[in-house]
Design an enzyme around this catalytic site. Sequence first.
Site, PDB file in Angstrom:
ATOM      1  N   GLY A   1      10.569   4.359  61.199  1.00  0.00           N
ATOM      2  CA  GLY A   1       9.300   5.134  60.705  1.00  0.00           C
ATOM      3  C   GLY A   1       9.362   6.498  60.467  1.00  0.00           C
ATOM      4  O   GLY A   1       8.357   7.230  60.041  1.00  0.00           O
TER       5      GLY A   1
ATOM      6  N   GLU B   1      16.150   2.035  63.922  1.00  0.00           N
ATOM      7  CA  GLU B   1      15.900   1.132  62.687  1.00  0.00           C
ATOM      8  C   GLU B   1      15.437   1.851  61.656  1.00  0.00           C
ATOM      9  O   GLU B   1      14.018   1.411  61.189  1.00  0.00           O
ATOM     10  CB  GLU B   1      14.773  -0.013  63.178  1.00  0.00           C
ATOM     11  CG  GLU B   1      15.463  -0.901  64.642  1.00  0.00           C
ATOM     12  CD  GLU B   1      14.012  -1.655  64.935  1.00  0.00           C
ATOM     13  OE1 GLU B   1      14.513  -2.807  65.704  1.00  0.00           O
ATOM     14  OE2 GLU B   1      13.049  -1.230  64.670  1.00  0.00           O
TER      15      GLU B   1
ATOM     16  N   ARG C   1       2.321  -0.043  46.596  1.00  0.00           N
ATOM     17  CA  ARG C   1       1.993   1.096  47.486  1.00  0.00           C
ATOM     18  C   ARG C   1       0.649   2.010  47.252  1.00  0.00           C
ATOM     19  O   ARG C   1      -0.022   2.076  48.007  1.00  0.00           O
ATOM     20  CB  ARG C   1       3.089   2.093  47.832  1.00  0.00           C
ATOM     21  CG  ARG C   1       4.212   1.347  48.334  1.00  0.00           C
ATOM     22  CD  ARG C   1       5.407   2.441  48.895  1.00  0.00           C
ATOM     23  NE  ARG C   1       5.062   3.156  49.950  1.00  0.00           N
ATOM     24  CZ  ARG C   1       4.368   4.440  50.091  1.00  0.00           C
ATOM     25  NH1 ARG C   1       4.344   4.838  48.958  1.00  0.00           N
ATOM     26  NH2 ARG C   1       4.050   5.021  51.077  1.00  0.00           N
TER      27      ARG C   1
ATOM     28  N   CYS D   1      -4.647  -7.200  35.328  1.00  0.00           N
ATOM     29  CA  CYS D   1      -6.132  -7.003  35.541  1.00  0.00           C
ATOM     30  C   CYS D   1      -6.625  -6.858  36.837  1.00  0.00           C
ATOM     31  O   CYS D   1      -7.239  -7.912  37.526  1.00  0.00           O
ATOM     32  CB  CYS D   1      -6.783  -8.506  34.857  1.00  0.00           C
ATOM     33  SG  CYS D   1      -6.005  -8.375  33.147  1.00  0.00           S
TER      34      CYS D   1
HETATM   35  C1  LIG Z   1       9.173  -1.632  59.223  1.00  0.00           C
HETATM   36  C2  LIG Z   1       9.889  -1.462  60.446  1.00  0.00           C
HETATM   37  C3  LIG Z   1      10.848  -0.455  60.533  1.00  0.00           C
HETATM   38  C4  LIG Z   1      11.234   0.337  59.387  1.00  0.00           C
HETATM   39  O1  LIG Z   1      10.117   1.256  59.433  1.00  0.00           O
HETATM   40  P1  LIG Z   1      10.417   2.420  58.121  1.00  0.00           P
HETATM   41  O2  LIG Z   1       9.113   3.203  58.097  1.00  0.00           O
HETATM   42  O3  LIG Z   1      10.705   1.730  56.933  1.00  0.00           O
HETATM   43  O4  LIG Z   1      11.663   3.182  58.836  1.00  0.00           O
HETATM   44  C5  LIG Z   1      11.561  -0.528  61.735  1.00  0.00           C
HETATM   45  N1  LIG Z   1      11.372  -1.284  62.780  1.00  0.00           N
HETATM   46  C6  LIG Z   1      10.405  -2.246  62.637  1.00  0.00           C
HETATM   47  C7  LIG Z   1      10.215  -3.177  63.902  1.00  0.00           C
HETATM   48  C8  LIG Z   1       9.508  -2.474  61.481  1.00  0.00           C
HETATM   49  O5  LIG Z   1       8.632  -3.123  61.492  1.00  0.00           O
END
Ligand SMILES: *Cc1c(COP(=O)(O)O)cnc(C)c1O
Length: 426
Positions: free
Chosen positions: A243, A279, A318, A348
């Site tokens: 995140g 993550e 995005r 389109c």
């Molecule tokens: C999408 C996601 C991430 C990565 O999010 P980023 O904003 O790209 O860092 C990590 N963990 C889970 C469970 C996700 O769904």
Amino acid sequence: MTTTASPATVRADTTCLDGVDLAALAQRAGTPLHAYSASAIRQRIGALKNALRGLDALVCYAVKANGNLAVLQLMADAGLGADIVSAGELRRSLRAGIPAQRIVFSGVGKTAGEIAAALAAGIARFNVESEDELHLLQRLAAERDVIARAAVRINPGVDAHTHAKISTGNADNKFGVGIDEARRWFAGSATLSHVHLDGLHVHIGSQMLSLEPLRQALHRTADLWCELAAAGHAITSIDVGGGLGVCYRAGHDHPVAIEDYTDVIRHALAGFDGRILLEPGRWLVAEAGVLLTRVIRIKRGRQRRFVVVDASMTELVRPSLYDAWHDIVPVARESRPLQTCDVVGPVCETSDTFAVGRALPECEAGDLLLIRTTGAYGASMASTFNSRPLAAEVLLDRGRYAVVRRRQTFEEMIAGEQPAQNWETA
Ligand SMILES: *Cc1c(COP(=O)(O)O)cnc(C)c1O
């Protein structure tokens, strides 16, 4: 690991990225073209590892941000694991050489088939998001007589203060379970013969530019860990999710410093002696990527000036999906007067727009433009809408480039389609 340069040093200077001349590259490889700087990705990995020094931490790259095999290989080479959300991402990760023992599996919709594939591969951990999934995991693991390690994805009820469509941690969205439910799972975990429930997982949203929501979420997670430990449930891993936000708009977005981010983790989880999983997706790859696109024509509308480019929402969705801003600059050495325009793709669909009322240096048909910060959620969200073949992707590394996905051909795009002729009854 120490970093010798700040990640900013490999940011495209509008004519060059990672030592590769972008105009020459576009000439050779065609447009639209996704280009990723391997050096920039390595620098991010290095900076994160450095900020985590002294912690028992494993970085599991979120494959959905950019699952190109060559990008995954960079992660594998650096010893990273993977956070996957589908069987396809499992196969990609294994193919790229990421060991199963470093793979964690998230997502609310894991099917029996996907869980079975992950059990067969022997992945490290399932981030479980519902009671139904927990029982399915128990049944499938028992059938195979293996022990699945699992973490509860908790929904801590905090707002990540990001775009609603990428926010995942407030009480009314589909992700994770409430803290009360997590408590009940642990209380009943003795009945799970083939699931070892010993982890907590939290991921509250994406593109966070403030640490406050994360701090809150991690403190709630830490409180739960302490409470569970006191009740005799050993927690051996806490997964803090991803995140971390990046800069899409120079001078406007202010990403948090990586050391500040890891400090929040250090403080919230002080005293935790298990493994910390992270993550990150976007933060590792977004700013390493650019989308090269050529101006097809300038169209003067009654009130607006449209710069029509050969990239569209099929390469970068995005802006259409989240109203996301991406900086756009011409790939040119000389400076030109600014003009207000809308930058639009050929698809389109009115939402096929990269920028509205943007001041851009004057450009004309044939000019090359750079759309920045497209390394994450660009190619990985691509489609073939309007029968546009998937764009090529290239990896750049210190003056050289390699095509890591060739442009899809028409035949590849329609492969699998066939006339309705072998009619059957279901
Ligand atoms: C999408 C996601 C991430 C990565 O999010 P980023 O904003 O790209 O860092 C990590 N963990 C889970 C469970 C996700 O769904």
